[in-house]
Design an enzyme around this catalytic site. Structure first.
Site, PDB file in Angstrom:
ATOM      1  N   ARG A 168      -1.817   1.349   2.529  1.00 12.92           N
ATOM      2  CA  ARG A 168      -2.846   0.569   1.825  1.00 12.92           C
ATOM      3  C   ARG A 168      -2.986  -0.733   2.597  1.00 12.92           C
ATOM      4  NH1 ARG A 168      -5.902  -2.615  -0.281  1.00 12.92           N
ATOM      5  NH2 ARG A 168      -6.606  -2.622  -2.422  1.00 12.92           N
ATOM      6  N   GLU A 185     -14.827   1.358  -3.744  1.00  9.61           N
ATOM      7  CA  GLU A 185     -14.387   2.726  -4.010  1.00  9.61           C
ATOM      8  C   GLU A 185     -15.400   3.701  -3.404  1.00  9.61           C
ATOM      9  OE1 GLU A 185     -11.444   3.380  -5.335  1.00  9.61           O
ATOM     10  OE2 GLU A 185     -11.099   1.245  -5.585  1.00  9.61           O
ATOM     11  N   ARG A 190       2.525   3.332  -1.899  1.00  9.31           N
ATOM     12  CA  ARG A 190       1.924   3.319  -0.568  1.00  9.31           C
ATOM     13  C   ARG A 190       2.490   2.120   0.184  1.00  9.31           C
ATOM     14  NH1 ARG A 190      -4.268   3.334  -2.523  1.00  9.31           N
ATOM     15  NH2 ARG A 190      -3.324   1.623  -3.686  1.00  9.31           N
TER      16      ARG A 190
END
Length: 178
Positions: free
Chosen positions: A52, A60, A94
């Site tokens: 990330r 998004e 992540r």
């Protein structure tokens, strides 16, 4: 005097080896782009790492500019060897990192190109906010939109919309039985 030289030489050698190991551990090849701020890469030992991008928040995939943001990140790093400056893990486990390709800060580049916001909630480096202000002033990328919505706000609204949609709720079901 000789013992001191041997000690200094030994320490230098140890630090050089550790530095090389650290660089190799933080180098990987990008094999997948999930969206404008998430990628997957493989280390030399074929270990998969979901990354990330730290300091930024990209639209998004189903949000305005989401696909353009994903494509921009892909154009910058897909199938390339990158270096990760790790910052820890996020709540989804992540790896949070600043991604570098040939000394270029990719996270910062995404903001400069108007493909991501500086993530104010988690950003610790003012260069991201400065880059966002520059992109915004020039109307670059998502800043060309009349009303760009930050991904965090967009996600909140999506949760509300999904939690209860009065339009599709069956009228035959009573919410308050008598």
């Amino acid at each position: 005097m000789i013992n001191r030289k041997i000690l200094l030489t030994s320490l230098l050698l140890i630090f050089t080896v550790l530095s090389a190991c650290s660089r190799e551990k933080n180098t990987c090849r990008v094999v997948k782009i999930s969206d404008g701020d998430t990628l997957t890469c493989l280390t030399k030992g074929n270990k998969s790492i979901k990354v990330r991008l730290a300091e930024i928040d990209a639209p998004e995939k189903s949000q305005a500019f989401g696909q353009k943001s994903k494509k921009t990140l892909s154009d910058l790093v897909y199938q390339k060897n990158v270096r990760l400056a790790r910052k820890g893990k996020d709540r989804y486990q992540r790896t949070l990192a600043v991604v570098y390709y040939q000394k270029q800060n990719i996270n910062l580049e995404m903001v400069k190109q108007g493909m991501a916001w500086a993530y104010k909630q988690y950003s610790h480096d003012p260069i991201y906010l400065q880059a966002q202000e520059n992109a915004q002033a020039k109307g670059i990328g998502l800043w060309a939109d009349n009303n760009p919505i930050e991904p965090s706000q967009w996600r909140r609204q999506e949760k509300i919309n999904m939690a209860f949609d009065y339009q599709t709720f069956p009228s035959s079901i009573s919410l308050f039985p008598t």
